[in-house]
Motif scaffolding. Structure first.
Motif, short mmCIF file in Angstrom:
data_model
loop_
_atom_site.label_atom_id
_atom_site.label_comp_id
_atom_site.label_asym_id
_atom_site.label_seq_id
_atom_site.Cartn_x
_atom_site.Cartn_y
_atom_site.Cartn_z
N LEU A 45 0.83 -1.21 0.00
CA LEU A 45 0.00 0.00 0.00
C LEU A 45 0.86 1.26 0.00
N GLU A 46 1.92 1.25 0.77
CA GLU A 46 2.81 2.41 0.81
C GLU A 46 3.54 2.60 -0.52
N ALA A 47 3.86 1.52 -1.19
CA ALA A 47 4.51 1.61 -2.50
C ALA A 47 3.57 2.20 -3.55
N ALA A 48 2.27 2.00 -3.35
CA ALA A 48 1.27 2.50 -4.30
C ALA A 48 0.94 3.97 -4.07
N GLY A 49 1.36 4.53 -2.96
CA GLY A 49 1.07 5.93 -2.69
C GLY A 49 1.12 6.20 -1.20
N ASP A 50 0.77 7.44 -0.85
CA ASP A 50 0.80 7.83 0.55
C ASP A 50 -0.23 7.06 1.34
N LEU A 51 0.18 6.64 2.52
CA LEU A 51 -0.70 5.92 3.42
C LEU A 51 -0.67 6.69 4.74
N THR A 52 -1.82 7.13 5.20
CA THR A 52 -1.86 7.92 6.42
C THR A 52 -1.76 7.01 7.65
N ASP A 53 -1.43 7.60 8.78
CA ASP A 53 -1.39 6.84 10.03
C ASP A 53 -2.77 6.27 10.34
N ALA A 54 -3.81 7.02 10.07
CA ALA A 54 -5.18 6.54 10.31
C ALA A 54 -5.48 5.31 9.45
N GLN A 55 -5.04 5.33 8.21
CA GLN A 55 -5.25 4.17 7.34
C GLN A 55 -4.45 2.96 7.83
N ARG A 56 -3.22 3.19 8.26
CA ARG A 56 -2.41 2.09 8.82
C ARG A 56 -3.10 1.47 10.02
N ARG A 57 -3.59 2.33 10.92
CA ARG A 57 -4.29 1.83 12.12
C ARG A 57 -5.55 1.08 11.75
N ALA A 58 -6.27 1.55 10.74
CA ALA A 58 -7.50 0.87 10.31
C ALA A 58 -7.20 -0.53 9.77
N VAL A 59 -6.15 -0.64 8.97
CA VAL A 59 -5.77 -1.95 8.44
C VAL A 59 -5.33 -2.86 9.58
N ASP A 60 -4.55 -2.33 10.52
CA ASP A 60 -4.11 -3.11 11.67
C ASP A 60 -5.31 -3.61 12.48
N ARG A 61 -6.25 -2.74 12.78
CA ARG A 61 -7.46 -3.14 13.53
C ARG A 61 -8.24 -4.22 12.79
N MET A 62 -8.36 -4.05 11.48
CA MET A 62 -9.09 -5.04 10.68
C MET A 62 -8.42 -6.41 10.77
N THR A 63 -7.09 -6.44 10.63
CA THR A 63 -6.41 -7.74 10.68
C THR A 63 -6.52 -8.36 12.07
N ARG A 64 -6.50 -7.54 13.12
CA ARG A 64 -6.67 -8.07 14.48
C ARG A 64 -8.06 -8.67 14.67
N ARG A 65 -9.08 -7.99 14.17
CA ARG A 65 -10.45 -8.51 14.31
C ARG A 65 -10.62 -9.81 13.54
N ILE A 66 -10.12 -9.85 12.31
CA ILE A 66 -10.24 -11.07 11.50
C ILE A 66 -9.51 -12.23 12.19
N THR A 67 -8.29 -11.99 12.63
CA THR A 67 -7.51 -13.04 13.28
C THR A 67 -8.19 -13.50 14.56
N GLY A 68 -8.65 -12.58 15.37
CA GLY A 68 -9.33 -12.94 16.61
C GLY A 68 -10.57 -13.77 16.36
N THR A 69 -11.33 -13.40 15.34
CA THR A 69 -12.54 -14.15 15.00
C THR A 69 -12.19 -15.56 14.53
N LEU A 70 -11.16 -15.67 13.70
CA LEU A 70 -10.78 -16.98 13.16
C LEU A 70 -10.23 -17.93 14.22
N VAL A 71 -9.53 -17.42 15.22
CA VAL A 71 -8.95 -18.32 16.22
C VAL A 71 -9.85 -18.53 17.44
#
Length: 103
Positions: A45-71
């Motif tokens: 995502l960063e290679a494709a363009g600017d990524l804001t801190d808010a966007q990074r945090r949103a992606v991180d939260r999403m991956t945490r929720r998905i992982t938590g749900t799966l396990v």
């Protein structure tokens, strides 16, 4: 999960074959894979363009929720069993080189 050549973190199966140790192992393994995939996705995502801190945090939260749900179901099942075969199966499925690493 893409793998992207990124090395998945290794989490050796525990010597302790208790359901509790197996559940901890499953969670650690899932977190290791989540972090490797998150790092790879953020790099792309960063290679494709600017990524804001808010966007990074949103992606991180999403991956945490998905992982938590799966396990959640496998770890809850491990914590409510004394079936040695179920524990062994979980450790095999979530071992050092689970299916995600074999691609």
């Amino acid at each position: 999960m893409s793998g992207d050549g990124a090395t998945m973190g290794r989490s050796a199966a525990p010597d302790d074959r208790s359901p509790e140790a197996a559940a901890r192992h499953v969670r650690r393994r899932a977190e290791s894979i989540r972090q490797a995939e998150l790092d790879a996705a953020l790099r792309r995502l960063e290679a494709a363009g600017d990524l804001t801190d808010a966007q990074r945090r949103a992606v991180d939260r999403m991956t945490r929720r998905i992982t938590g749900t799966l396990v959640a179901a496998p770890t809850d099942a491990l914590l409510s069993t004394d079936d040695e075969a179920a524990v062994a199966t979980a450790l095999e499925l979530f071992g050092d080189e689970g299916p995600a690493d074999r691609r």
